[in-house]
Scaffold this motif. Sequence first.
Motif, mmCIF file in Angstrom:
data_model
loop_
_atom_site.group_PDB
_atom_site.id
_atom_site.type_symbol
_atom_site.label_atom_id
_atom_site.label_comp_id
_atom_site.label_asym_id
_atom_site.label_seq_id
_atom_site.Cartn_x
_atom_site.Cartn_y
_atom_site.Cartn_z
ATOM 1 N N LYS A 6 0.830 -1.216 0.000
ATOM 2 C CA LYS A 6 0.000 0.000 0.000
ATOM 3 C C LYS A 6 0.857 1.255 0.000
ATOM 4 O O LYS A 6 0.517 2.236 -0.654
ATOM 5 C CB LYS A 6 -0.954 -0.015 1.191
ATOM 6 C CG LYS A 6 -2.010 -1.081 1.045
ATOM 7 C CD LYS A 6 -3.011 -1.030 2.162
ATOM 8 C CE LYS A 6 -3.906 -2.241 2.058
ATOM 9 N NZ LYS A 6 -5.274 -1.954 1.927
ATOM 10 N N ALA A 7 1.961 1.244 0.711
ATOM 11 C CA ALA A 7 2.859 2.401 0.721
ATOM 12 C C ALA A 7 3.477 2.605 -0.666
ATOM 13 O O ALA A 7 3.603 3.738 -1.141
ATOM 14 C CB ALA A 7 3.953 2.222 1.763
ATOM 15 N N ARG A 8 3.863 1.507 -1.316
ATOM 16 C CA ARG A 8 4.410 1.617 -2.678
ATOM 17 C C ARG A 8 3.370 2.168 -3.643
ATOM 18 O O ARG A 8 3.692 2.959 -4.526
ATOM 19 C CB ARG A 8 4.904 0.253 -3.151
ATOM 20 C CG ARG A 8 6.203 -0.152 -2.528
ATOM 21 C CD ARG A 8 6.907 -1.302 -3.236
ATOM 22 N NE ARG A 8 6.106 -2.053 -4.160
ATOM 23 C CZ ARG A 8 5.707 -3.310 -3.973
ATOM 24 N NH1 ARG A 8 6.046 -3.950 -2.885
ATOM 25 N NH2 ARG A 8 4.982 -3.926 -4.875
ATOM 26 N N ARG A 9 2.119 1.749 -3.474
ATOM 27 C CA ARG A 9 1.054 2.280 -4.343
ATOM 28 C C ARG A 9 0.873 3.776 -4.137
ATOM 29 O O ARG A 9 0.709 4.528 -5.095
ATOM 30 C CB ARG A 9 -0.267 1.562 -4.079
ATOM 31 C CG ARG A 9 -0.318 0.214 -4.746
ATOM 32 C CD ARG A 9 -1.673 -0.386 -4.612
ATOM 33 N NE ARG A 9 -2.654 0.427 -5.308
ATOM 34 C CZ ARG A 9 -3.576 -0.037 -6.126
ATOM 35 N NH1 ARG A 9 -3.651 -1.316 -6.332
ATOM 36 N NH2 ARG A 9 -4.429 0.755 -6.697
ATOM 37 N N ARG A 10 0.885 4.207 -2.883
ATOM 38 C CA ARG A 10 0.748 5.645 -2.593
ATOM 39 C C ARG A 10 1.914 6.432 -3.163
ATOM 40 O O ARG A 10 1.722 7.482 -3.783
ATOM 41 C CB ARG A 10 0.642 5.869 -1.092
ATOM 42 C CG ARG A 10 -0.681 5.467 -0.526
ATOM 43 C CD ARG A 10 -0.784 5.829 0.949
ATOM 44 N NE ARG A 10 -1.867 5.076 1.548
ATOM 45 C CZ ARG A 10 -1.713 4.125 2.451
ATOM 46 N NH1 ARG A 10 -0.522 3.819 2.900
ATOM 47 N NH2 ARG A 10 -2.753 3.486 2.925
ATOM 48 N N TRP A 11 3.141 5.945 -2.947
ATOM 49 C CA TRP A 11 4.306 6.642 -3.476
ATOM 50 C C TRP A 11 4.300 6.663 -5.003
ATOM 51 O O TRP A 11 4.689 7.660 -5.619
ATOM 52 C CB TRP A 11 5.596 6.017 -2.949
ATOM 53 C CG TRP A 11 5.957 6.544 -1.601
ATOM 54 C CD1 TRP A 11 5.940 5.853 -0.432
ATOM 55 C CD2 TRP A 11 6.349 7.872 -1.277
ATOM 56 N NE1 TRP A 11 6.304 6.681 0.603
ATOM 57 C CE2 TRP A 11 6.565 7.928 0.103
ATOM 58 C CE3 TRP A 11 6.542 9.022 -2.035
ATOM 59 C CZ2 TRP A 11 6.969 9.091 0.749
ATOM 60 C CZ3 TRP A 11 6.948 10.182 -1.390
ATOM 61 C CH2 TRP A 11 7.156 10.207 -0.018
ATOM 62 N N ALA A 12 3.872 5.595 -5.639
ATOM 63 C CA ALA A 12 3.793 5.561 -7.095
ATOM 64 C C ALA A 12 2.808 6.611 -7.601
ATOM 65 O O ALA A 12 3.075 7.309 -8.588
ATOM 66 C CB ALA A 12 3.382 4.171 -7.579
ATOM 67 N N LEU A 13 1.687 6.755 -6.920
ATOM 68 C CA LEU A 13 0.700 7.754 -7.307
ATOM 69 C C LEU A 13 1.256 9.167 -7.148
ATOM 70 O O LEU A 13 1.100 10.015 -8.034
ATOM 71 C CB LEU A 13 -0.572 7.582 -6.471
ATOM 72 C CG LEU A 13 -1.754 8.465 -6.844
ATOM 73 C CD1 LEU A 13 -2.215 8.168 -8.259
ATOM 74 C CD2 LEU A 13 -2.878 8.255 -5.859
ATOM 75 N N ILE A 14 1.930 9.419 -6.043
ATOM 76 C CA ILE A 14 2.526 10.743 -5.823
ATOM 77 C C ILE A 14 3.588 11.037 -6.872
ATOM 78 O O ILE A 14 3.654 12.138 -7.425
ATOM 79 C CB ILE A 14 3.116 10.835 -4.397
ATOM 80 C CG1 ILE A 14 1.986 10.845 -3.370
ATOM 81 C CG2 ILE A 14 3.999 12.067 -4.239
ATOM 82 C CD1 ILE A 14 2.439 10.673 -1.950
ATOM 83 N N ILE A 15 4.420 10.040 -7.161
ATOM 84 C CA ILE A 15 5.473 10.231 -8.167
ATOM 85 C C ILE A 15 4.869 10.532 -9.526
ATOM 86 O O ILE A 15 5.338 11.421 -10.242
ATOM 87 C CB ILE A 15 6.379 8.992 -8.228
ATOM 88 C CG1 ILE A 15 7.219 8.912 -6.952
ATOM 89 C CG2 ILE A 15 7.279 9.021 -9.456
ATOM 90 C CD1 ILE A 15 7.945 7.594 -6.782
#
Length: 73
Positions: A6-15
């Motif tokens: 979930k953290a990777r998904r959030r960071w991917a969205l922000i990036i």
Amino acid sequence: MALGYKARRRWALIILLVGLPLYIIAAVWVVALFDRPSVLVEILVYVGLGVIWAIPFKFIFKGIGQQDPDDRE
């Protein structure tokens, strides 16, 4: 410590929503500093820069399109 799914998904969205547009603006600005090269050279520069931005974030984007491995349905 490794990032969870979930953290990777959030960071991917922000990036993708914040970082990528900023990187595009910076790439266009850097290319505009020099005299305009031929169209083929300009395309190669943009394609190269387009690949280079993703290399440091490869570990974040890897597996994001898959189902959550922690989901136990």
